[in-house]
Design a protein around this motif. Structure first.
Motif, PDB file in Angstrom:
ATOM      1  N   GLY A  15       0.822  -1.211   0.000  1.00 41.15           N
ATOM      2  CA  GLY A  15       0.000   0.000   0.000  1.00 41.15           C
ATOM      3  C   GLY A  15       0.856   1.260   0.000  1.00 41.15           C
ATOM      4  N   PHE A  18      -1.197   6.891   2.614  1.00 37.80           N
ATOM      5  CA  PHE A  18      -0.547   7.733   3.631  1.00 37.80           C
ATOM      6  C   PHE A  18       0.381   6.924   4.543  1.00 37.80           C
ATOM      7  CE2 PHE A  18      -4.134  10.487   2.543  1.00 37.80           C
ATOM      8  CZ  PHE A  18      -3.485  11.696   2.407  1.00 37.80           C
ATOM      9  N   GLY A  19      -0.086   5.750   4.991  1.00 39.36           N
ATOM     10  CA  GLY A  19       0.709   4.958   5.931  1.00 39.36           C
ATOM     11  C   GLY A  19       1.934   4.349   5.262  1.00 39.36           C
ATOM     12  N   VAL A  37       4.572  -2.289  -2.723  1.00 38.16           N
ATOM     13  CA  VAL A  37       3.616  -2.818  -3.713  1.00 38.16           C
ATOM     14  C   VAL A  37       2.306  -2.053  -3.622  1.00 38.16           C
ATOM     15  CG1 VAL A  37       2.527  -4.916  -4.604  1.00 38.16           C
ATOM     16  CG2 VAL A  37       4.525  -5.111  -3.132  1.00 38.16           C
ATOM     17  N   ASP A  38       1.806  -1.585  -4.741  1.00 39.55           N
ATOM     18  CA  ASP A  38       0.474  -0.970  -4.765  1.00 39.55           C
ATOM     19  C   ASP A  38      -0.217  -1.391  -6.049  1.00 39.55           C
ATOM     20  OD1 ASP A  38      -0.828   1.647  -3.067  1.00 39.55           O
ATOM     21  OD2 ASP A  38      -1.758   1.108  -4.989  1.00 39.55           O
ATOM     22  N   ALA A 112      -0.470  -1.800   4.750  1.00 35.27           N
ATOM     23  CA  ALA A 112      -1.164  -0.504   4.837  1.00 35.27           C
ATOM     24  C   ALA A 112      -2.127  -0.401   3.661  1.00 35.27           C
ATOM     25  CB  ALA A 112      -0.145   0.630   4.802  1.00 35.27           C
ATOM     26  N   VAL A 349      -7.910   8.439  10.102  1.00 35.18           N
ATOM     27  CA  VAL A 349      -7.616   9.693   9.390  1.00 35.18           C
ATOM     28  C   VAL A 349      -6.160   9.671   8.919  1.00 35.18           C
ATOM     29  CG1 VAL A 349      -9.346  11.112  10.558  1.00 35.18           C
ATOM     30  CG2 VAL A 349      -7.088  10.849  11.578  1.00 35.18           C
TER      31      VAL A 349
HETATM   32  C1  LIG Z   1     -13.150  10.766   0.253  1.00 32.26           C
HETATM   33  C2  LIG Z   1     -12.247  10.737   1.462  1.00 32.26           C
HETATM   34  C3  LIG Z   1     -11.986  11.903   2.148  1.00 32.26           C
HETATM   35  C4  LIG Z   1     -11.153  11.887   3.267  1.00 32.26           C
HETATM   36  N1  LIG Z   1     -10.904  13.072   3.920  1.00 32.26           N
HETATM   37  C5  LIG Z   1     -10.026  13.076   4.943  1.00 32.26           C
HETATM   38  C6  LIG Z   1      -9.687  14.311   5.574  1.00 32.26           C
HETATM   39  O1  LIG Z   1     -10.192  15.372   5.207  1.00 32.26           O
HETATM   40  N2  LIG Z   1      -8.778  14.275   6.585  1.00 32.26           N
HETATM   41  C7  LIG Z   1      -8.194  13.091   6.989  1.00 32.26           C
HETATM   42  O2  LIG Z   1      -7.341  13.113   7.874  1.00 32.26           O
HETATM   43  N3  LIG Z   1      -8.511  11.928   6.436  1.00 32.26           N
HETATM   44  C8  LIG Z   1      -9.412  11.875   5.421  1.00 32.26           C
HETATM   45  N4  LIG Z   1      -9.734  10.685   4.822  1.00 32.26           N
HETATM   46  C9  LIG Z   1      -9.202   9.434   5.387  1.00 32.26           C
HETATM   47  C10 LIG Z   1      -7.770   9.198   4.936  1.00 32.26           C
HETATM   48  O3  LIG Z   1      -7.659   9.374   3.545  1.00 32.26           O
HETATM   49  C11 LIG Z   1      -7.370   7.791   5.354  1.00 32.26           C
HETATM   50  O4  LIG Z   1      -7.438   7.715   6.756  1.00 32.26           O
HETATM   51  C12 LIG Z   1      -5.965   7.450   4.881  1.00 32.26           C
HETATM   52  O5  LIG Z   1      -5.898   7.465   3.480  1.00 32.26           O
HETATM   53  C13 LIG Z   1      -5.539   6.070   5.389  1.00 32.26           C
HETATM   54  O6  LIG Z   1      -4.258   5.788   4.925  1.00 32.26           O
HETATM   55  P1  LIG Z   1      -3.836   4.289   4.602  1.00 32.26           P
HETATM   56  O7  LIG Z   1      -2.396   4.335   4.244  1.00 32.26           O
HETATM   57  O8  LIG Z   1      -4.275   3.398   5.682  1.00 32.26           O
HETATM   58  O9  LIG Z   1      -4.716   3.867   3.337  1.00 32.26           O
HETATM   59  P2  LIG Z   1      -4.842   4.539   1.908  1.00 32.26           P
HETATM   60  O10 LIG Z   1      -4.324   5.920   1.901  1.00 32.26           O
HETATM   61  O11 LIG Z   1      -6.235   4.294   1.482  1.00 32.26           O
HETATM   62  O12 LIG Z   1      -3.860   3.661   1.012  1.00 32.26           O
HETATM   63  C14 LIG Z   1      -4.072   2.303   0.762  1.00 32.26           C
HETATM   64  C15 LIG Z   1      -3.252   1.921  -0.458  1.00 32.26           C
HETATM   65  O13 LIG Z   1      -3.251   0.508  -0.561  1.00 32.26           O
HETATM   66  C16 LIG Z   1      -3.443   0.136  -1.905  1.00 32.26           C
HETATM   67  N5  LIG Z   1      -4.042  -1.196  -1.901  1.00 32.26           N
HETATM   68  C17 LIG Z   1      -5.206  -1.570  -1.319  1.00 32.26           C
HETATM   69  N6  LIG Z   1      -5.418  -2.876  -1.496  1.00 32.26           N
HETATM   70  C18 LIG Z   1      -4.368  -3.345  -2.210  1.00 32.26           C
HETATM   71  C19 LIG Z   1      -4.028  -4.625  -2.723  1.00 32.26           C
HETATM   72  N7  LIG Z   1      -4.806  -5.709  -2.521  1.00 32.26           N
HETATM   73  N8  LIG Z   1      -2.893  -4.746  -3.428  1.00 32.26           N
HETATM   74  C20 LIG Z   1      -2.090  -3.676  -3.658  1.00 32.26           C
HETATM   75  N9  LIG Z   1      -2.370  -2.453  -3.196  1.00 32.26           N
HETATM   76  C21 LIG Z   1      -3.490  -2.288  -2.468  1.00 32.26           C
HETATM   77  C22 LIG Z   1      -4.352   1.215  -2.458  1.00 32.26           C
HETATM   78  O14 LIG Z   1      -4.246   1.312  -3.879  1.00 32.26           O
HETATM   79  C23 LIG Z   1      -3.840   2.463  -1.745  1.00 32.26           C
HETATM   80  O15 LIG Z   1      -2.843   3.123  -2.482  1.00 32.26           O
HETATM   81  C24 LIG Z   1     -10.574  10.668   3.707  1.00 32.26           C
HETATM   82  C25 LIG Z   1     -10.842   9.483   3.005  1.00 32.26           C
HETATM   83  C26 LIG Z   1     -11.666   9.516   1.885  1.00 32.26           C
HETATM   84  C27 LIG Z   1     -11.946   8.234   1.133  1.00 32.26           C
END
Ligand SMILES: Cc1cc2nc3c(=O)[nH]c(=O)nc-3n(C[C@H](O)[C@H](O)[C@H](O)COP(=O)(O)OP(=O)(O)OC[C@H]3O[C@@H](n4cnc5c(N)ncnc54)[C@H](O)[C@@H]3O)c2cc1C
Length: 464
Positions: A15, A18-19, A37-38, A112, A349
């Motif tokens: 992923g 953000f994380g 990997v993404d 992530a 978030v």
């Molecule tokens: C519309 C929207 C608005 C938001 N607004 C806010 C805000 O204003 N403020 C705030 O703090 N937070 C906001 N958030 C929440 C915030 O975006 C998330 O908390 C944050 O993105 C989480 O980070 P993450 O790294 O866990 O996941 P993500 O950022 O979602 O990243 C996950 C990554 O994993 C990849 N992935 C998933 N499954 C697979 C797989 N099987 N194989 C390969 N790759 C994969 C995806 O392509 C993606 O790139 C919002 C979310 C959304 C959807």
């Protein structure tokens, strides 16, 4: 060096959200071999996704190719980026399973993979009410919103036109509020001069919420401010509405009613039907299915939203080599005073995902040095949400000062600059600032071009 004699430890990060991004950045200077990997080729700034969905911005303004965004880290020679779908894990063999039968060996794994929409078991609703999570979702919603006005212009019959002019957003969290507020602006300010048969200011934007107030994660006073700002923009906000059906004809929902109410299902609820040809889902999220895959392999527990319950240091029970972070993790934050306070739940978030990425990377390096890992502590800087032009609510935690809460124009300016500051890359900050300044003066939305022809835009007809 790793536990694998003489070789760098192999770290796989799943992923590039953000994380994952933050974990890569924190590990790239270390003597480890990283594979990121993404499934997509881009890092996405989800907080501004609604701007793409509502034609205010184009995709490159809020996203960047992963390879380009991590080009400095790439130059250090220990990072490989792969665009691939992760389909599962073989934890016993320490392998990540990819599409096309490939696999990646790891010594340490950081997962992530984020979250996706949840329709609370009603998967058939997805076809009629798209959610907003990826760029593809944003393009689909933009096509529907713009397409609905186009279809309304084609209607010669007022009764047929009405469902095209009724836009329903389900869920009044930050995304639903942003979507509804912006759609009201489009109807009232962007489009009025541009149609002949319809008056776009007559469009109804209805925001349905199951609980008693909008922006439920904010304090009640700020929810109230947001409600007032939405109403001023012309949004019809209906709280206490439980959606029970969505199809091509519109949305069915229930509200607490008098006994024996119209079509009363259980006698105590009143059923309503809202004809609409453009429904947006902003009501529920659930963790990536990779959570379930990891739980099966490791025996870890999932919470109700499918998130993996992680240990205090973000690892999985019995698997110090696996960390789960971001929206996929049900994590707790270690209290400042461990004796006095209990751990608190970490919200889904972006700042939390970033902080978890840094902690997971630091703990991985501690393990390699043979040191004990540290518990994750979330630093909460506050909560922001925009309602529309010149309208937002801000709830900040100022260390040593306490909460600082405000709403309206200055909250909107604060929200705007905070989001520009956190965007990926200098070019994007500049583009977004110019786009916003232009939109502010003109009410224009610069990304209204939709690639699909009319036949592809017209959703399935409602049942007769
Ligand atoms: C519309 C929207 C608005 C938001 N607004 C806010 C805000 O204003 N403020 C705030 O703090 N937070 C906001 N958030 C929440 C915030 O975006 C998330 O908390 C944050 O993105 C989480 O980070 P993450 O790294 O866990 O996941 P993500 O950022 O979602 O990243 C996950 C990554 O994993 C990849 N992935 C998933 N499954 C697979 C797989 N099987 N194989 C390969 N790759 C994969 C995806 O392509 C993606 O790139 C919002 C979310 C959304 C959807």
């Amino acid at each position: 060096m790793s536990e694998v004699s003489g070789q760098r430890a192999r770290v796989v990060i799943v992923g590039a959200g953000f994380g994952g991004f933050e974990a890569v950045r924190a590990l790239s200077k270390a003597d480890v071999e990283i594979t990121l990997v993404d499934r997509t080729n881009h890092h996405l700034f989800q907080p501004l996704l609604y701007q793409v969905a509502t034609a205010g911005m184009s995709a490159p303004a809020i996203s960047a190719p992963i390879r380009h965004a991590l080009r400095r880290e790439m130059q250090r020679g220990n990072l490989t980026i792969l665009q691939a779908e992760v389909i599962g894990f073989d934890v016993a063999a320490r392998r990540v399973l990819l599409d096309a039968g490939q696999a990646l060996d790891y010594d340490h794994l950081i997962v992530a993979a984020g979250a996706t929409h949840s329709y609370f078991g009603h998967t058939d609703w997805a076809a009629h009410a798209p959610g907003l999570k990826t760029l593809a979702d944003a393009f689909a919603i933009r096509a529907r919103v713009i397409g609905a006005f186009e279809q309304a212009e084609r209607c010669t019959d007022a009764a047929q036109r009405e469902p095209w002019m009724t836009f329903v957003v389900i869920g009044a969290g930050p995304t639903g509020v942003e979507m509804a507020g912006t759609m009201a602006e489009i109807a009232h300010h962007t489009l009025p001069q541009e149609f002949r048969r319809i008056d776009s200011t007559q469009a109804r934007i209805v925001l349905l919420e199951g609980s008693a107030r909008v922006l439920g994660s904010f304090v009640p006073a700020l929810s109230q401010r947001a409600l007032e700002q939405l109403e001023r923009l012309g949004v019809d906000v209906r709280t206490g509405c439980k959606v029970t059906g969505i199809d091509a004809a519109g949305v069915t929902y229930e509200t607490p009613g008098s006994v024996g109410a119209e079509a009363g299902i259980n006698g105590a609820m009143q059923r309503h039907h809202l004809p609409s040809r453009c429904v947006i889902w902003a009501a529920g999220v659930e963790a990536s299915a990779l959570g379930q895959a990891l739980a099966v392999q490791t025996g870890a527990t999932l919470d109700r939203a499918g998130r993996i319950i992680v240990q205090a240091d973000l690892s999985l029970p019995g698997h110090t080599e696996i960390a789960v972070i971001g929206d996929l993790a049900a994590a707790t934050s270690a209290p400042k005073n461990p004796g006095a306070d209990a751990p608190t739940a970490v919200p889904g978030v972006s700042p939390a995902a970033k902080q978890m990425g840094r902690t997971a990377a630091a703990n991985l390096l501690r393990l390699l040095r043979g040191e004990p890992t540290l518990a994750f502590r979330y630093i909460d800087y506050g909560n922001l949400a925009t309602v529309g032009r010149k309208a937002a609510v801000v709830d900040l935690s100022v260390p040593g000062f306490g909460p600082l809460r405000f709403s309206g124009y200055f909250a909107w300016l604060f929200w705007l600059f905070a989001h520009i500051y956190f965007l990926i890359g200098f070019r994007n900050r500049l583009v977004v600032m110019l786009d916003w300044a232009w939109a502010y003066w003109t009410y224009e939305r610069s990304a209204r071009v939709v690639a699909q022809p009319a036949t592809a835009l017209r959703p399935a007809s409602p049942p007769a």
